[in-house]
Scaffold this active site. Structure first.
Site, short mmCIF file in Angstrom:
data_model
loop_
_atom_site.label_atom_id
_atom_site.label_comp_id
_atom_site.label_asym_id
_atom_site.label_seq_id
_atom_site.Cartn_x
_atom_site.Cartn_y
_atom_site.Cartn_z
N TRP A 25 -91.44 17.54 22.98
CA TRP A 25 -92.83 17.08 22.96
C TRP A 25 -92.99 15.75 22.22
O TRP A 25 -94.10 15.25 22.09
CB TRP A 25 -93.73 18.15 22.32
CG TRP A 25 -93.14 18.74 21.08
CD1 TRP A 25 -93.20 18.24 19.81
CD2 TRP A 25 -92.38 19.94 21.00
NE1 TRP A 25 -92.53 19.06 18.94
CE2 TRP A 25 -92.02 20.12 19.64
CE3 TRP A 25 -91.98 20.90 21.93
CZ2 TRP A 25 -91.27 21.21 19.21
CZ3 TRP A 25 -91.23 21.98 21.50
CH2 TRP A 25 -90.88 22.13 20.16
N GLU A 38 -98.41 22.06 20.10
CA GLU A 38 -98.98 22.38 18.80
C GLU A 38 -99.46 23.82 18.74
O GLU A 38 -99.32 24.49 17.70
CB GLU A 38 -100.14 21.41 18.48
CG GLU A 38 -99.69 19.99 18.19
CD GLU A 38 -98.75 19.91 17.00
OE1 GLU A 38 -98.88 20.72 16.06
OE2 GLU A 38 -97.88 19.03 16.99
N GLN A 43 -97.11 29.08 13.57
CA GLN A 43 -96.44 30.27 13.03
C GLN A 43 -95.21 30.69 13.85
O GLN A 43 -94.81 31.85 13.84
CB GLN A 43 -97.43 31.44 12.94
CG GLN A 43 -98.57 31.18 11.97
CD GLN A 43 -99.51 32.35 11.84
OE1 GLN A 43 -100.31 32.63 12.72
NE2 GLN A 43 -99.41 33.05 10.72
N LEU A 81 -93.57 35.31 23.09
CA LEU A 81 -93.81 34.27 22.08
C LEU A 81 -94.69 34.79 20.96
O LEU A 81 -94.68 34.25 19.86
CB LEU A 81 -94.44 33.05 22.74
CG LEU A 81 -94.48 31.74 21.94
CD1 LEU A 81 -93.08 31.32 21.50
CD2 LEU A 81 -95.12 30.63 22.76
N TYR A 83 -98.44 36.29 19.08
CA TYR A 83 -99.76 35.71 18.79
C TYR A 83 -100.49 35.34 20.07
O TYR A 83 -100.84 34.19 20.32
CB TYR A 83 -99.61 34.47 17.89
CG TYR A 83 -98.93 34.73 16.57
CD1 TYR A 83 -99.62 35.31 15.52
CD2 TYR A 83 -97.59 34.41 16.40
CE1 TYR A 83 -99.00 35.57 14.31
CE2 TYR A 83 -96.95 34.67 15.19
CZ TYR A 83 -97.66 35.24 14.15
OH TYR A 83 -97.04 35.49 12.97
N TYR A 119 -106.76 21.05 12.38
CA TYR A 119 -105.36 20.63 12.41
C TYR A 119 -104.96 20.17 13.81
O TYR A 119 -104.39 19.09 13.99
CB TYR A 119 -104.43 21.77 11.96
CG TYR A 119 -103.00 21.49 12.38
CD1 TYR A 119 -102.23 20.55 11.69
CD2 TYR A 119 -102.46 22.08 13.52
CE1 TYR A 119 -100.95 20.24 12.11
CE2 TYR A 119 -101.18 21.77 13.94
CZ TYR A 119 -100.43 20.84 13.23
OH TYR A 119 -99.17 20.52 13.67
N ASP A 137 -101.29 21.51 7.70
CA ASP A 137 -100.82 22.81 8.15
C ASP A 137 -99.90 23.37 7.07
O ASP A 137 -99.82 22.83 5.96
CB ASP A 137 -100.12 22.72 9.51
CG ASP A 137 -98.73 22.08 9.43
OD1 ASP A 137 -98.42 21.42 8.41
OD2 ASP A 137 -97.95 22.24 10.38
N CYS A 191 -88.06 20.05 2.69
CA CYS A 191 -88.97 20.68 1.72
C CYS A 191 -89.31 22.09 2.20
O CYS A 191 -90.47 22.42 2.44
CB CYS A 191 -90.22 19.82 1.55
SG CYS A 191 -91.16 20.19 0.05
N CYS A 201 -83.98 14.28 -0.35
CA CYS A 201 -85.38 14.02 0.00
C CYS A 201 -85.73 12.56 -0.28
O CYS A 201 -85.43 12.03 -1.36
CB CYS A 201 -86.29 14.94 -0.80
SG CYS A 201 -88.05 14.63 -0.51
N CYS A 207 -91.67 13.19 -6.92
CA CYS A 207 -92.13 14.57 -6.73
C CYS A 207 -92.39 15.25 -8.07
O CYS A 207 -91.47 15.42 -8.88
CB CYS A 207 -91.10 15.36 -5.92
SG CYS A 207 -91.59 17.08 -5.62
#
Length: 347
Positions: A25, A38, A43, A81, A83, A119, A137, A191, A201, A207
């Site tokens: 994508w 998206e 999740q 998938l 949800y 989002y 998110d 992260c 990082c 940080c």
């Protein structure tokens, strides 16, 4: 970048452009394809999403194709998938854009589409249209809470509002797409929730969490209770011709709108054939037991306990019907029920 760009954003974008994964994508400005990706990624891990993304777009290659499709076909393409509310919302959103079937090109317009929240609107606006729209998110929450040492519940209103304001403040003008994807990529690759790779990082030097040894403590996590167990009695009703009874679940709740073998919550360790049989008009029938199937859902454990019986005739309705067992794999049926079908040899 312009001279007003925050050093954090500059370092992050440079890292992203050098290290971004080659995902299907990325490299597209098609708002429909970005929207699908998206929604699927909510999740759900990238590796899980990729094959579903390809199959879904092969079946519904455009916004109009998705809108014109029956919900059953959409749920069938989504099956496995999880949800499933996401699939129903995506379908409803596509239908709401009739008759032109064009995605809105502003954040406000995107927020007017059913199923698109702040989002997703920010993601589509920045990646498809290049607008300076922020996103927040799970990955972004983790990255920003650690980088700036933010304490508190990130899903409660005060800190949630602060995170949105910070994301917008850091946004480099004209590079929102790279910055937003950089935040998500950093959270996915370095992260991470456990064992963050701070030594590689690109923003480790600034940080706060790393400086204070709080990498594993931030963001603060909500205390969750023990995982609940949902036990369902499942009726496997066969016809003499080899058909199997299925029915559509209510639109709301678990697996809403999908097809299932008739089921009902169990109140004890015994198979609830009495109540479920009565519900189906099969009082007094003899039920044989079948293999139990256990599936781990996000916040609960699902246990399916089947009972099997054969009938000569049974009244059907719009919400239930007999189908050939060989069609079960192509129906919009939850993965747990499809797994039960495999266990029972219904193919």
């Amino acid at each position: 970048m312009n001279s007003d760009t925050h050093p954090y954003a500059e370092a992050l974008v440079a890292w992203y452009l050098e290290n971004a994964r080659d995902l299907p994508w990325r490299g597209t400005s098609d708002p429909y394809r970005i929207w699908v990706s998206e929604v699927m990624l909510q999740q759900t891990r990238v590796a899980t999403v990729i094959p579903f993304y390809h199959r879904f777009l092969a079946r519904f290659p455009s916004l109009r194709a998705l809108a014109d499709a029956d919900l059953d076909d959409v749920l069938a393409a989504w099956a496995g998938l999880g949800y499933y509310r996401r699939a129903r919302a995506l379908h409803a959103g596509a239908r709401s854009l009739a008759p032109g079937f064009e995605m809105p090109d502003t954040v406000a317009g995107l927020l007017g589409v059913p199923g698109i929240g702040p989002y997703t609107a920010g993601a589509i606006a920045s990646m498809a249209y290049g607008l300076d729209a922020p996103i927040v998110d799970g990955n972004v929450i983790r990255v920003l809470c650690r980088q700036f040492g933010l304490h508190g519940d990130p899903y409660a209103a005060p800190l949630k509002a602060e995170l949105w304001a910070l994301s917008e403040q850091l946004l480099p003008a004209g590079q929102a797409s790279d910055f937003n994807q950089g935040l998500m990529e950093l959270g996915a690759l370095l992260c991470t929730p456990r064992g963050p790779r701070c030594h590689v990082c690109p923003v480790a030097d600034t940080c706060v969490a790393r400086a204070e040894g709080l990498e594993e403590e931030l963001p603060q996590r909500r205390v969750r209770g023990p995982r609940k167990v949902l036990r369902l009695a499942v009726a496997i009703v066969r016809s003499p011709s080899g058909g199997v009874l299925v029915r559509r679940r209510p639109a709301d709740g678990l697996f809403g709108g999908m097809w299932e073998f008739p089921s009902a919550p169990m109140t004890s360790e015994e198979w609830a054939s009495g109540g479920l049989g009565e519900q189906l008009g099969l009082e007094g029938r003899k039920w044989a037991s079948g293999p139990v199937v256990v599936r781990q859902l996000t916040h609960r454990e699902l246990v399916l306990v089947p009972g099997i019986c054969q009938v000569r005739d049974l009244a059907v309705a719009s919400s239930r019907k007999f189908v050939d067992a060989t069609t079960l794999g192509s129906m919009g049926m939850p993965a747990a029920f499809r797994a039960l079908a495999v266990e029972l040899g219904l193919r």
